[in-house]
Design a protein around this motif. Structure first.
Motif, PDB file in Angstrom:
ATOM      1  N   ASP A  33       2.078   1.761  -3.405  1.00 16.37           N
ATOM      2  CA  ASP A  33       0.949   2.220  -4.216  1.00 16.37           C
ATOM      3  C   ASP A  33       0.747   3.722  -4.068  1.00 16.37           C
ATOM      4  OD1 ASP A  33      -1.392   2.616  -5.552  1.00 16.37           O
ATOM      5  OD2 ASP A  33      -2.643   1.450  -4.195  1.00 16.37           O
TER       6      ASP A  33
ATOM      7  N   PHE B  49      -8.003   4.763  -0.412  1.00 17.15           N
ATOM      8  CA  PHE B  49      -6.761   4.271   0.189  1.00 17.15           C
ATOM      9  C   PHE B  49      -6.867   4.292   1.709  1.00 17.15           C
ATOM     10  CE2 PHE B  49      -2.654   5.072   2.155  1.00 17.15           C
ATOM     11  CZ  PHE B  49      -1.867   4.062   1.620  1.00 17.15           C
TER      12      PHE B  49
ATOM     13  N   LEU C 165       0.829  -1.205   0.000  1.00 13.97           N
ATOM     14  CA  LEU C 165       0.000   0.000   0.000  1.00 13.97           C
ATOM     15  C   LEU C 165       0.866   1.259   0.000  1.00 13.97           C
ATOM     16  CD1 LEU C 165      -2.876  -0.935   2.487  1.00 13.97           C
ATOM     17  CD2 LEU C 165      -3.083  -0.524   0.036  1.00 13.97           C
TER      18      LEU C 165
ATOM     19  N   MET D  61      -8.151  -5.510  -0.205  1.00  9.19           N
ATOM     20  CA  MET D  61      -7.118  -4.802  -0.959  1.00  9.19           C
ATOM     21  C   MET D  61      -7.526  -4.593  -2.418  1.00  9.19           C
ATOM     22  SD  MET D  61      -4.640  -4.059   1.083  1.00  9.19           S
ATOM     23  CE  MET D  61      -5.823  -3.905   2.402  1.00  9.19           C
TER      24      MET D  61
END
Length: 331
Positions: A23, A127, A20, A256
């Motif tokens: 990302d 997110f 993450l 996710m």
């Protein structure tokens, strides 16, 4: 037992946070609208990671079972079959959670339209929404693993899933209204909210006073709706497996992939008009497993049959949605 494998949980969470971080910090450092190709790429990435983990889980279980003297001393115990059972339970749990996440996508579409959130800021909200979902899902799964030891609770949750599945099939769904949500009303009592979006910020200061922005209200509403959906999805996976590690990993892998599912399917969700029947059938089925099917099969309904039913129900509902178009539907 948890005390023997706590390092697996920590390692798994660290891995997810690392991906993450890459990302957000690398691929989405600058706010931009997520296109179809990018969403498809990340969807493939998350599904591939989940399948790689499933393979690793099989070999890890096989190694553990082979080196467990107590298990190997049980007459008729086959480490290969038990490892295969664990891998199939993960796969079934992942498919169930991923399918049930479609309801979240519907809600995301409504929420972003309601708050008029620009496409370039939607990834940022989702997110942080996922980070909150990781925390609450972990809490629910820890609590569920304790409560599932109570036979009466298992029966009650099974009935709840059956009723929820029937409700999805036979009752009309209504778009959520954020203004009527008590959490949002409570937030506005304690924190003034700006009337306009202030860039990608959740908080801003005007004349020394801290304000929340519509993006913050949107994020809070998404977190609340995820908690509501978790009440359905977490027990559904516990109906497939009682191993908290499998529940935890399959649930979080599906969460996710939820963001990319929104960017991939958000614009065409209305076309899946029969999907609710497939989701309802899955919830009724897992509820039946918890209430009586597992008992009829010596404590555990065959996982291969479960997986076949789940894939068939979801796949058939999607196929019918594509083949049978609604009459007089607008483009």
């Amino acid at each position: 037992p948890f005390y023997e494998y706590w390092w697996l949980y920590i390692g798994f969470v660290v891995f997810l946070l690392l991906v993450l971080g890459i990302d957000l910090g690398v691929f989405h450092r600058k706010a931009h609208e997520v296109g179809y190709r990018e969403a498809l790429t990340w969807t493939v990435v998350w599904v591939t990671l989940a399948m790689i983990f499933n393979v690793l889980l099989y070999y890890f279980c096989l190694w553990e079972f082979r080196n467990n003297d107590r298990l190997m001393s049980v007459p008729g115990f086959d480490p290969h079959l038990s490892a295969r059972q664990s891998a199939l339970e993960f796969l079934a749990g992942y498919i169930v959670e991923y399918s049930l996440s479609v309801d979240n996508v519907f809600v995301f579409v409504v929420i972003f339209k309601y708050f008029d959130v620009a496409p370039k800021y939607q990834h940022r909200i989702l997110f942080y929404g996922v980070l909150g979902a990781v925390f609450f899902r972990a809490l629910f799964i820890a609590l569920g693993s304790l409560l599932m030891a109570l036979s009466w609770f298992v029966f009650v949750m099974g009935l709840f899933l059956i009723l929820t599945g029937l409700k999805i099939v036979f009752m009309e769904n209504h778009d959520p209204d954020p203004e009527k949500n008590w959490v949002i009303r409570l937030l506005k009592k304690f924190l003034p909210i700006t009337h306009t979006v202030e860039g990608p910020n959740f908080f801003v200061k005007h004349k020394g006073i801290l304000y929340g922005t519509p993006l913050l209200v949107c994020l809070v509403f998404i977190e609340v709706t995820d908690i509501v959906f978790a009440i359905d999805s977490v027990p559904a996976i516990f109906a497939i497996t009682r191993e908290p590690m499998i529940v935890f990993t399959s649930n979080l892998f599906a969460i996710m992939g939820l963001r990319t599912m929104y960017f991939l399917l958000g614009g065409i969700m209305d076309q899946f008009r029969f999907l609710k029947y497939g989701l309802g059938a899955v919830l009724v089925f897992v509820g039946m497993k918890m209430t009586f099917l597992n008992h009829l099969f010596g404590g555990h309904f065959p996982i291969v049959w479960s997986l076949a039913f789940i894939v068939t129900a979801i796949g058939l509902s999607i196929l019918l949605s594509w083949l049978i178009k609604e009459k007089h539907a607008e483009k």
